[in-house]
Design a protein around this motif. Structure first.
Motif, PDB file in Angstrom:
ATOM      1  N   LEU A  14       0.827  -1.202   0.000  1.00  0.00           N
ATOM      2  CA  LEU A  14       0.000   0.000   0.000  1.00  0.00           C
ATOM      3  C   LEU A  14       0.867   1.259   0.000  1.00  0.00           C
ATOM      4  N   VAL A  15       1.932   1.242   0.779  1.00  0.00           N
ATOM      5  CA  VAL A  15       2.845   2.391   0.798  1.00  0.00           C
ATOM      6  C   VAL A  15       3.481   2.592  -0.578  1.00  0.00           C
ATOM      7  N   ASP A  25      -8.067   9.474   1.435  1.00  0.00           N
ATOM      8  CA  ASP A  25      -7.719   8.258   0.697  1.00  0.00           C
ATOM      9  C   ASP A  25      -7.606   7.061   1.634  1.00  0.00           C
ATOM     10  N   ALA A  26      -7.035   7.288   2.815  1.00  0.00           N
ATOM     11  CA  ALA A  26      -6.906   6.201   3.778  1.00  0.00           C
ATOM     12  C   ALA A  26      -8.274   5.685   4.220  1.00  0.00           C
ATOM     13  N   ASP A  27      -9.237   6.613   4.419  1.00  0.00           N
ATOM     14  CA  ASP A  27     -10.594   6.197   4.774  1.00  0.00           C
ATOM     15  C   ASP A  27     -11.223   5.368   3.657  1.00  0.00           C
ATOM     16  N   ASP A  29     -12.459   1.552   3.975  1.00  0.00           N
ATOM     17  CA  ASP A  29     -13.821   1.120   3.658  1.00  0.00           C
ATOM     18  C   ASP A  29     -13.816  -0.013   2.642  1.00  0.00           C
ATOM     19  N   ALA A  30     -12.925   0.095   1.652  1.00  0.00           N
ATOM     20  CA  ALA A  30     -12.842  -0.955   0.636  1.00  0.00           C
ATOM     21  C   ALA A  30     -12.380  -2.281   1.247  1.00  0.00           C
ATOM     22  N   LEU A  31     -11.431  -2.203   2.182  1.00  0.00           N
ATOM     23  CA  LEU A  31     -10.954  -3.425   2.841  1.00  0.00           C
ATOM     24  C   LEU A  31     -12.050  -4.050   3.702  1.00  0.00           C
ATOM     25  N   ARG A  32     -12.788  -3.199   4.429  1.00  0.00           N
ATOM     26  CA  ARG A  32     -13.874  -3.727   5.260  1.00  0.00           C
ATOM     27  C   ARG A  32     -14.975  -4.344   4.404  1.00  0.00           C
ATOM     28  N   GLY A  86     -14.182  -7.892   3.666  1.00  0.00           N
ATOM     29  CA  GLY A  86     -13.974  -8.816   4.767  1.00  0.00           C
ATOM     30  C   GLY A  86     -12.933  -8.395   5.764  1.00  0.00           C
ATOM     31  N   GLY A  87     -12.304  -7.227   5.552  1.00  0.00           N
ATOM     32  CA  GLY A  87     -11.300  -6.745   6.488  1.00  0.00           C
ATOM     33  C   GLY A  87      -9.940  -7.393   6.262  1.00  0.00           C
ATOM     34  N   VAL A  88      -9.044  -7.073   7.164  1.00  0.00           N
ATOM     35  CA  VAL A  88      -7.677  -7.594   7.083  1.00  0.00           C
ATOM     36  C   VAL A  88      -7.591  -8.820   7.999  1.00  0.00           C
ATOM     37  N   THR A  89      -7.649  -9.976   7.404  1.00  0.00           N
ATOM     38  CA  THR A  89      -7.576 -11.226   8.162  1.00  0.00           C
ATOM     39  C   THR A  89      -6.348 -12.005   7.751  1.00  0.00           C
ATOM     40  N   GLU A  90      -5.827 -12.756   8.667  1.00  0.00           N
ATOM     41  CA  GLU A  90      -4.662 -13.586   8.377  1.00  0.00           C
ATOM     42  C   GLU A  90      -5.063 -14.763   7.492  1.00  0.00           C
TER      43      GLU A  90
END
Length: 205
Positions: free
Chosen positions: A142-143, A184-186, A190-193, A196-200
């Motif tokens: 992402l960075v 942009d971070a928001d 929102d797109a990640l959520r 399903g969010g950030v899951t391992e």
């Protein structure tokens, strides 16, 4: 979001990401161990030659991405000139520019997917002892992807300021640029959520 990888195909595009990162580490270590300005200048010239080898488009793109280091170079040179250590300032400025140029060369010739796979492989020991490395594996790409976006936003804000004022924008662009970065971070959050969010990732047995 856009990638830092150059669309201009070069021989280095076909090299393994691990090899390029290893060469970058060796070059960085060598530059940090020497204080010879002539050697630093020669290495910088060699890096610029690598930029020029694939053609004018690759060279122009690469040099454009090095503009971000110029303010830091100016500050270093000015400070060391005031303190009477201009030679040391020249060495630091050359070293800084060369390291950024070489690192940028790696990102320009390495697809983001290859870089992500390399990062995941390098983090294998930490993952084996139970540390959640998936967050870092997501954050680094992402960075890398957001860096050119923020640079482009800063250029657009500077152009808009110059169209309305004769004064230089300077620090006045920090607040609007920061607000756009937060926005942009928001959006990315929102797109990640929504996905399903950030899951391992599930481990394969």
């Amino acid at each position: 979001m856009i990638s830092l990888t150059s669309p201009v195909e070069t021989r280095a595009h076909r090299w393994p990401a691990g090899l390029k990162l290893g060469l970058l580490c060796l070059a960085s270590t060598g530059l940090l161990l020497t204080a010879d300005p002539v050697l630093h200048g020669a290495v910088l010239l060699a890096a610029l030659t690598l930029y020029a080898a694939p053609g004018r488009v690759f060279l122009r793109t690469g040099l454009g991405r090095l503009r971000i280091v110029l303010p830091f170079v100016a500050i270093v040179l000015a400070w060391h000139a005031v303190t009477g250590e201009l030679r040391a300032g020249i060495v630091i400025a050359l070293r800084m520019t060369t390291l950024v140029a070489l690192a940028n060369l790696v990102t320009m010739t390495t697809p983001l997917g290859d870089m992500t796979d390399l990062i995941r492989w390098l983090l294998t020991p930490l993952r084996r002892i139970g540390l959640p490395t998936h967050l870092l594996e997501l954050a680094i790409p992402l960075v890398i992807r957001f860096t050119p976006v923020l640079i482009g936003r800063a250029d657009m804000l500077a152009d808009a300021w110059r169209a309305r004022s004769r004064r230089r924008p300077g620090w006045r662009l920090i607040l609007p640029l920061m607000l756009q970065a937060l926005d942009d971070a928001d959006r990315v959050g929102d797109a990640l959520r929504a996905r399903g969010g950030v899951t391992e990732p599930q481990r394969q047995e």
